[in-house]
Design a protein around this motif. Structure first.
Motif, PDB file in Angstrom:
ATOM      1  N   ARG A 144       1.215   5.192   0.774  1.00  0.00           N
ATOM      2  CA  ARG A 144       0.646   5.845   2.296  1.00  0.00           C
ATOM      3  C   ARG A 144      -0.556   6.896   2.593  1.00  0.00           C
ATOM      4  O   ARG A 144      -0.976   6.921   3.492  1.00  0.00           O
ATOM      5  CB  ARG A 144       1.732   7.733   1.607  1.00  0.00           C
ATOM      6  CG  ARG A 144       3.269   7.158   2.342  1.00  0.00           C
ATOM      7  CD  ARG A 144       4.181   8.498   2.127  1.00  0.00           C
ATOM      8  NE  ARG A 144       5.335   8.301   1.982  1.00  0.00           N
ATOM      9  CZ  ARG A 144       6.561   9.353   2.107  1.00  0.00           C
ATOM     10  NH1 ARG A 144       6.275  10.443   1.753  1.00  0.00           N
ATOM     11  NH2 ARG A 144       7.826   8.742   1.871  1.00  0.00           N
ATOM     12  N   ASN A 145      -0.451   6.851   1.183  1.00  0.00           N
ATOM     13  CA  ASN A 145      -2.594   6.888   1.228  1.00  0.00           C
ATOM     14  C   ASN A 145      -3.688   5.582   2.126  1.00  0.00           C
ATOM     15  O   ASN A 145      -4.943   6.109   2.039  1.00  0.00           O
ATOM     16  CB  ASN A 145      -3.079   7.703  -0.053  1.00  0.00           C
ATOM     17  CG  ASN A 145      -3.068   6.815  -1.238  1.00  0.00           C
ATOM     18  OD1 ASN A 145      -2.490   5.642  -0.817  1.00  0.00           O
ATOM     19  ND2 ASN A 145      -3.636   6.609  -2.018  1.00  0.00           N
ATOM     20  N   GLY A 146      -2.817   4.785   1.976  1.00  0.00           N
ATOM     21  CA  GLY A 146      -3.377   3.780   2.177  1.00  0.00           C
ATOM     22  C   GLY A 146      -3.744   2.578   1.345  1.00  0.00           C
ATOM     23  O   GLY A 146      -4.275   1.752   1.575  1.00  0.00           O
ATOM     24  N   ARG A 147      -3.622   3.164  -0.442  1.00  0.00           N
ATOM     25  CA  ARG A 147      -4.542   2.718  -1.293  1.00  0.00           C
ATOM     26  C   ARG A 147      -3.361   1.379  -1.830  1.00  0.00           C
ATOM     27  O   ARG A 147      -2.610   1.560  -1.492  1.00  0.00           O
ATOM     28  CB  ARG A 147      -5.118   3.512  -1.901  1.00  0.00           C
ATOM     29  CG  ARG A 147      -5.968   4.384  -1.859  1.00  0.00           C
ATOM     30  CD  ARG A 147      -6.553   5.332  -2.720  1.00  0.00           C
ATOM     31  NE  ARG A 147      -6.816   4.475  -4.295  1.00  0.00           N
ATOM     32  CZ  ARG A 147      -6.991   4.873  -5.647  1.00  0.00           C
ATOM     33  NH1 ARG A 147      -6.698   5.955  -6.245  1.00  0.00           N
ATOM     34  NH2 ARG A 147      -7.251   4.104  -6.307  1.00  0.00           N
ATOM     35  N   ARG A 182       1.289  -1.580   0.195  1.00  0.00           N
ATOM     36  CA  ARG A 182       0.337  -0.023   0.191  1.00  0.00           C
ATOM     37  C   ARG A 182       0.821   1.219  -0.186  1.00  0.00           C
ATOM     38  O   ARG A 182       2.373   1.502   0.491  1.00  0.00           O
ATOM     39  CB  ARG A 182      -1.252   0.210   1.092  1.00  0.00           C
ATOM     40  CG  ARG A 182      -2.203  -1.401   0.925  1.00  0.00           C
ATOM     41  CD  ARG A 182      -2.753  -0.853   2.329  1.00  0.00           C
ATOM     42  NE  ARG A 182      -3.435  -2.513   2.641  1.00  0.00           N
ATOM     43  CZ  ARG A 182      -4.745  -2.308   1.887  1.00  0.00           C
ATOM     44  NH1 ARG A 182      -5.318  -0.906   1.246  1.00  0.00           N
ATOM     45  NH2 ARG A 182      -5.865  -2.990   1.952  1.00  0.00           N
TER      46      ARG A 182
END
Length: 333
Positions: free
Chosen positions: A140-143, A138
C-alpha cells in the motif's frame, strides 16, 4: 574484466539454473539467504514440484502459498513458494476471466493437464508469470513487497525455452489475455531487473553445458548474470609439489625416507605406504590441473565467477549459512 550481462545492483529477479547434480537448488537457497542479509525480504521460488526447498531447510512439504522459512544473517527474512501449475492456472483464470470455480471443474475433468501437455509453453508462462508477479508486487505504501526474488529454475538445457515465454506461446495465442500475460512476463524477464545465474562444477560436462546455456540465453536476448562454481575443493599441497607430480617426477622413495625419518613407519611398510601416498598425490595433482583448465574455459564466457567450497559434512542448515556468507564475501549479494 569479467562482468555480468546486467548490473547486479539493478537485479530483483535472480534465476538460478545448472546441470543436474551441480547443486543448483542449494545455491539458490544460499543466494536467497545472502540477499536477505541485513534486513531485506527475499522470496525463494521453486517450480519443478520436487520440494527441494523444504528438504534443504528441513521443513515439511511447502503448500502453494508464500511463507517465511528462514531468518537471514544480520536480520532479514527468506520466504518460500513452491509453485503448483494447477493452482497457478486457477489463479490465472480468476485474474483474466473470473472463472476460478469453472477452472476447478476443468481441473477435475483433466482439461488443465491436457492443455499444459499439448502446449507446454503455457505451463511455463503460468509458473514464470507467478514469479514475475511477485517481483512486481507492491504494498500500500507503493514499495515492492520483496527486495529480491530467487527462482530455482529448470536445468540449463531447458532454461532458455522456459524463460522465452513470448516465443513459446506465439503459436498458442497471438492476441488476447494469454498473449498479453506472456508479454508482461517477458517484459520482466528480459529487463535489467533479471539475471540468470549458472551453477556448475569444475568438470567437463557441466562446464560445456554452462557455456552452451549462456550462448543460447544471449542469442534469445535474455540476461546472463554470473557463473557460480559449486563444490570447489581446495588443494592440499603447495604448487611446486603439484607441478612435480603432474610431470611424473614425484618420488615415492623420497616420501618413504621422509616417513621413516618422521617415525611414522619403517622398512617395507614405509615403502608400501609411500607408494600408495604417491599415487594419491599424482591423482590429486591431475585433478587440480584439470580443474584449472576448466576455470580457464569458463573465463571465456566473460561473466563474473564465484566459487563455493565443498562442505565435507554435506549441506545442512549450518552449511547453507556458510555458503551464503561465502557469497556475501565475494560480492554476489
Amino acid at each position: 574484466m569479467d562482468s555480468p550481462d546486467t548490473d547486479w545492483a539493478d537485479v530483483r529477479l535472480h534465476v538460478v539454473t545448472g546441470k543436474g547434480g551441480t547443486g543448483k537448488t542449494t545455491v539458490a537457497a544460499a543466494l536467497a539467504l545472502a540477499l536477505a542479509a541485513g534486513g531485506r525480504k527475499v522470496l525463494l521460488v521453486e517450480v519443478e514440484g520436487r520440494q527441494g526447498i523444504a528438504q534443504i531447510f528441513d521443513l515439511p512439504p511447502l503448500p502453494y502459498e508464500e511463507r517465511r522459512i528462514a531468518v537471514a544473517p544480520d536480520g532479514g527474512d527468506v520466504y518460500a513458494l513452491a509453485i503448483d501449475p494447477e493452482e497457478a492456472m486457477l489463479e490465472y483464470m480468476e485474474m483474466f476471466y473470473g472463472m476460478r470455480r469453472a477452472g476447478r471443474a476443468l481441473t477435475k475433468m483433466g482439461i488443465v493437464d491436457f492443455a499444459t501437455t499439448v502446449a507446454p509453453g503455457f505451463r511455463d508462462v503460468l509458473v514464470t508469470g507467478k514469479t514475475t508477479e511477485a517481483v512486481r508486487r507492491r504494498g500500500r505504501n507503493g514499495r515492492r513487497i520483496y527486495d529480491a526474488v530467487v527462482l530455482d529454475a529448470p536445468p540449463t538445457g531447458r532454461i532458455t525455452r522456459f524463460l522465452n515465454v513470448t516465443k513459446e506461446v506465439a503459436g498458442l495465442a497471438r492476441v488476447g489475455p494469454i498473449k498479453n500475460h506472456s508479454d508482461l512476463v517477458s517484459g520482466v524477464v528480459k529487463s535489467p531487473e533479471t539475471a540468470v545465474h549458472f551453477v556448475t562444477l569444475l568438470e567437463e560436462m557441466p562446464v560445456q553445458e554452462t557455456l552452451d546455456g549462456i550462448a543460447e540465453l544471449r542469442a534469445a536476448g535474455l540476461p546472463a548474470g554470473g557463473i557460480i562454481i559449486n563444490m570447489v575443493r581446495q588443494s592440499l599441497l603447495p604448487q611446486a609439489a603439484l607441478d612435480t607430480a603432474v610431470k611424473g617426477r614425484f618420488s615415492s622413495e623420497e616420501l618413504a625416507v621422509g616417513l621413516k625419518a618422521a617415525g611414522v613407519t619403517d622398512g617395507s611398510q614405509a615403502t608400501a605406504l609411500a607408494e600408495a601416498l604417491a599415487e594419491e598425490v599424482v591423482e590429486h595433482a591431475r585433478r587440480t590441473e584439470l580443474e584449472r583448465a576448466e576455470r580457464e574455459t569458463l573465463a571465456g564466457a566473460g561473466l563474473t565467477r564465484y566459487e563455493l567450497p565443498l562442505l565435507a559434512d554435506g549441506v545442512d542448515l549450518a552449511g547453507l549459512y556458510e555458503l551464503a556468507q561465502s557469497m556475501r564475501t565475494q560480492g554476489a549479494a
